[in-house]
Design an enzyme around this catalytic site. Sequence first.
Site, PDB file in Angstrom:
ATOM      1  N   LYS A  83       0.869  -1.180   0.000  1.00  0.00           N
ATOM      2  CA  LYS A  83       0.000   0.000   0.000  1.00  0.00           C
ATOM      3  C   LYS A  83       0.896   1.217   0.000  1.00  0.00           C
ATOM      4  O   LYS A  83       1.879   1.276   0.736  1.00  0.00           O
ATOM      5  CB  LYS A  83      -0.883  -0.013   1.254  1.00  0.00           C
ATOM      6  N   ASP A 141     -13.055   1.333   3.366  1.00  0.00           N
ATOM      7  CA  ASP A 141     -12.239   2.016   4.383  1.00  0.00           C
ATOM      8  C   ASP A 141     -12.824   1.821   5.788  1.00  0.00           C
ATOM      9  O   ASP A 141     -12.690   2.690   6.645  1.00  0.00           O
ATOM     10  CB  ASP A 141     -12.101   3.515   4.055  1.00  0.00           C
TER      11      ASP A 141
HETATM   12  N1  ARG Z   1      -8.519   7.421   4.730  1.00  0.00           N
HETATM   13  C1  ARG Z   1      -9.085   8.399   3.859  1.00  0.00           C
HETATM   14  C2  ARG Z   1      -8.343   9.712   3.973  1.00  0.00           C
HETATM   15  O1  ARG Z   1      -8.093  10.124   5.072  1.00  0.00           O
HETATM   16  C3  ARG Z   1     -10.533   8.574   4.160  1.00  0.00           C
HETATM   17  C4  ARG Z   1     -11.279   9.426   3.208  1.00  0.00           C
HETATM   18  C5  ARG Z   1     -12.708   9.439   3.589  1.00  0.00           C
HETATM   19  N2  ARG Z   1     -13.513  10.322   2.842  1.00  0.00           N
HETATM   20  C6  ARG Z   1     -14.109  10.002   1.708  1.00  0.00           C
HETATM   21  N3  ARG Z   1     -14.878  10.888   1.168  1.00  0.00           N
HETATM   22  N4  ARG Z   1     -13.979   8.872   1.176  1.00  0.00           N
HETATM   23  O2  ARG Z   1      -8.008  10.309   3.006  1.00  0.00           O
END
Ligand code: ARG
Length: 434
Positions: free
Chosen positions: A214, A347
Amino acid sequence: MGRTRVVVILLTILLLMATKAGARSGPTRLLVKVGALVDVRHGRLLPNHAILTEGDRITEVGPADVLLARAPKETPVLDLSRLTVLPGLIDVHVHLTVNPEHAGYRALSVSVPREALHGAANAWRTLQAGFTTVRNLGASGYADVALRDAIAEGDVPGPRLLVSGPALGITGGHCDNNLLAPEFRYKAEAVADGPWAARAKVREVIKYGADLIKVCATGGVLSKGDQPGTQQYTFEELRAIVEEAHKLGRKVAAHAHGAEGIKTAIRAGVASIEHASLIDEEGLQLAKERGTYLVMDIYNHEFILQHGERVGMLPEALEKERQVGPLQRENFARAVRAGVKIAFGTDAGVYPHGENAKQFTYMVKYGMTPLEAIRSATIWAAELLGWADRVGALEPGMFADLIAVEGNPLEDITLLERVVFVMKGGVVVKNVAP
Ligand code: ARG
């Protein structure tokens, strides 16, 4: 030779004999009768079917009457004839070792051993929700490797896991940690700057057990002091990471929100773009040409806006989310229309584990048919993982990973939020069918 030693040797011989006897009688067979089966590959519902499992695999799938007539008389039958059965679901972007209640500065007080234990609890929740395979994209201290191995060895229940270990990133980037003042000298464990340092880091992460790499190609939403739209690694660094990973037989998943970072990562040869929030027209075309998967976590927005402040997310993170979240959903719809490959990834860890299936509704709302949404979490996800030969479909030779719902998920996708039956590798791990 001491007495205990003799006893130990005798017991070992007995155990070996018992195992051999077990092997002679063959793996246990089970005939699962189902009301209907979602044939994900051909996009149809097959009524009154049956699935024959042997050990952890599927050996036959076909009309129930045919399989029942053919199976040896003593084959036990599991009756799910009031339910609709699908392949076990796959989420290609989770963080099992992360508890959503520990966002922002709160994360600093959680030890790696505690994270591993969160991982065990979250693995169980995820499995109970019908996700029998997940890809974990980023964990501290190789807690993800330990969790994968503990599940594989039967110590704790959970989905099949592919894990990345710690995520590679630039100094001060999304995959570093920017919360503390300089005198603490804190940096995340897989920070590596420059192509050779990045190559060395790929080797190190693989040495300690990663199934894939990753990498953070752009800034992020929930990190401090960076911007989702800006590129972080250069093409040279990304290319070095991908080359090294491929040489060692691993794929690369790239966190990327911003349009330039997304295109640079695709050109460098990554297998998937995670988030893909601000992807532009050229990025969509590139992804299509290269067969790069987009993994767009479009449920996250909901949770972050509703609960972000309570769980400790930084005010700047919430502000970034307000900008990026709605654009990501619009771009998801454009990606669907453009026919780019999309794999289901949520996520989880940002929001509570076990709620993964809530994202399906958003995927359908933003342009997918229910069948496409299900494909993204089965055959398409399996292809991205490189596991198309073992998960994602109910076919002979595949792992006996299956779930069941009451009703037709091709008509009502929200049924996937209420999975009543889960089997992983031929073992029933949930059955609350009425
Ligand atoms: N882990 C990701 C970041 O911090 C989460 C993003 C969440 N927001 C979204 N709209 N998908 O960048």
